[in-house]
Design an enzyme around this catalytic site. Structure first.
Site, PDB file in Angstrom:
ATOM      1  N   TYR A  17      36.769   9.795   9.672  1.00 17.68           N
ATOM      2  CA  TYR A  17      36.380   8.997   8.793  1.00 17.68           C
ATOM      3  C   TYR A  17      37.770   8.046   8.853  1.00 17.68           C
ATOM      4  CZ  TYR A  17      33.354  12.096   6.473  1.00 17.68           C
ATOM      5  OH  TYR A  17      32.345  12.969   6.159  1.00 17.68           O
ATOM      6  N   HIS A  22      34.576   2.662   4.867  1.00 12.13           N
ATOM      7  CA  HIS A  22      34.775   3.244   3.681  1.00 12.13           C
ATOM      8  C   HIS A  22      36.231   3.499   3.519  1.00 12.13           C
ATOM      9  CE1 HIS A  22      32.492   4.331   0.344  1.00 12.13           C
ATOM     10  NE2 HIS A  22      32.314   5.622   0.377  1.00 12.13           N
ATOM     11  N   TYR A  65      37.733  14.086  -0.828  1.00 11.46           N
ATOM     12  CA  TYR A  65      36.627  13.274  -0.735  1.00 11.46           C
ATOM     13  C   TYR A  65      36.764  12.121  -1.653  1.00 11.46           C
ATOM     14  CZ  TYR A  65      35.213  15.834   3.195  1.00 11.46           C
ATOM     15  OH  TYR A  65      35.431  16.524   4.629  1.00 11.46           O
ATOM     16  N   ASN A 113      31.071   5.589  -5.377  1.00 12.75           N
ATOM     17  CA  ASN A 113      31.478   7.017  -5.819  1.00 12.75           C
ATOM     18  C   ASN A 113      32.917   7.052  -6.309  1.00 12.75           C
ATOM     19  OD1 ASN A 113      28.879   7.993  -6.049  1.00 12.75           O
ATOM     20  ND2 ASN A 113      28.923   8.602  -4.088  1.00 12.75           N
TER      21      ASN A 113
END
Length: 187
Positions: A17, A22, A65, A113
């Site tokens: 990631y 993101h 996360y 989120n």
């Protein structure tokens, strides 16, 4: 030490990631750290403490996360006794074109989120945001897939300067206040 600011760079852990859209919040926080080392804090955050023009900043990146960022962030701000009014969250923003940013205070989570988790843990959305534009996917691509993809070749050419502007916007916000920072950086 009530004069500290907490700057939270949103993102996901792990090399898969690391350079995705993101994770632009963490990329900006890395830029702001100017190479200072991050260490693991008991709150489950990676932190680095810096000063900018007399302002103390605790830079933080979650070790979990994005949708679980709220609890560790709240534990960290409680540890340092940092009020919500001194928290800045840096995050990706689908509703802004790539390479544009906006500084704002409060607002909804717009399906993000990380923001949803923070707002839930703090019981308020009244924290500062540095909204880093990543644009929307072209065609039928699912936005959830788009944000987890690396930046395009064209975007990577501008990414360093964009991250640097994000870091400068944070510095301006803590030194000059929101009105002056918005005038200088909201593109």
């Amino acid at each position: 030490m009530a004069d500290r600011w907490l700057v939270i760079g949103l993102g996901n852990p792990g090399p898969e990631y690391e350079n995705t859209r993101h994770n632009i919040g963490q990329l900006v926080v890395d830029e702001l750290s100017q190479g200072e080392k991050f260490s693991t804090h008991k709150s489950r955050m990676q932190i680095c403490e810096i000063k900018h023009q007399g302002q103390a900043l605790v830079l933080a990146k979650s070790r979990g996360y994005m949708n679980e960022t709220g609890g560790p962030a709240k534990a960290l701000s409680d540890f340092y006794k940092i009020e919500v009014s001194k928290i800045i969250v840096v995050h990706d923003e689908l509703d802004l074109p790539f390479n544009s940013l906006r500084i704002k205070l409060g607002g909804g989570d717009n399906g993000h989120n990380g923001l949803k988790s923070l707002t839930s843990s703090y019981s308020t959305s009244d924290y500062y945001r540095i909204r880093m534009g990543i644009g929307r996917p072209i065609g039928e691509q699912d936005p959830a897939d788009f944000v987890l993809k690396p930046f395009s070749k064209e975007e990577r050419k501008e990414l360093q300067e964009f991250n640097s502007r994000g870091a400068q916007a944070i510095q301006s916000l803590v030194v000059n206040g929101m009105d002056k920072a918005q005038t200088a950086f909201n593109s």
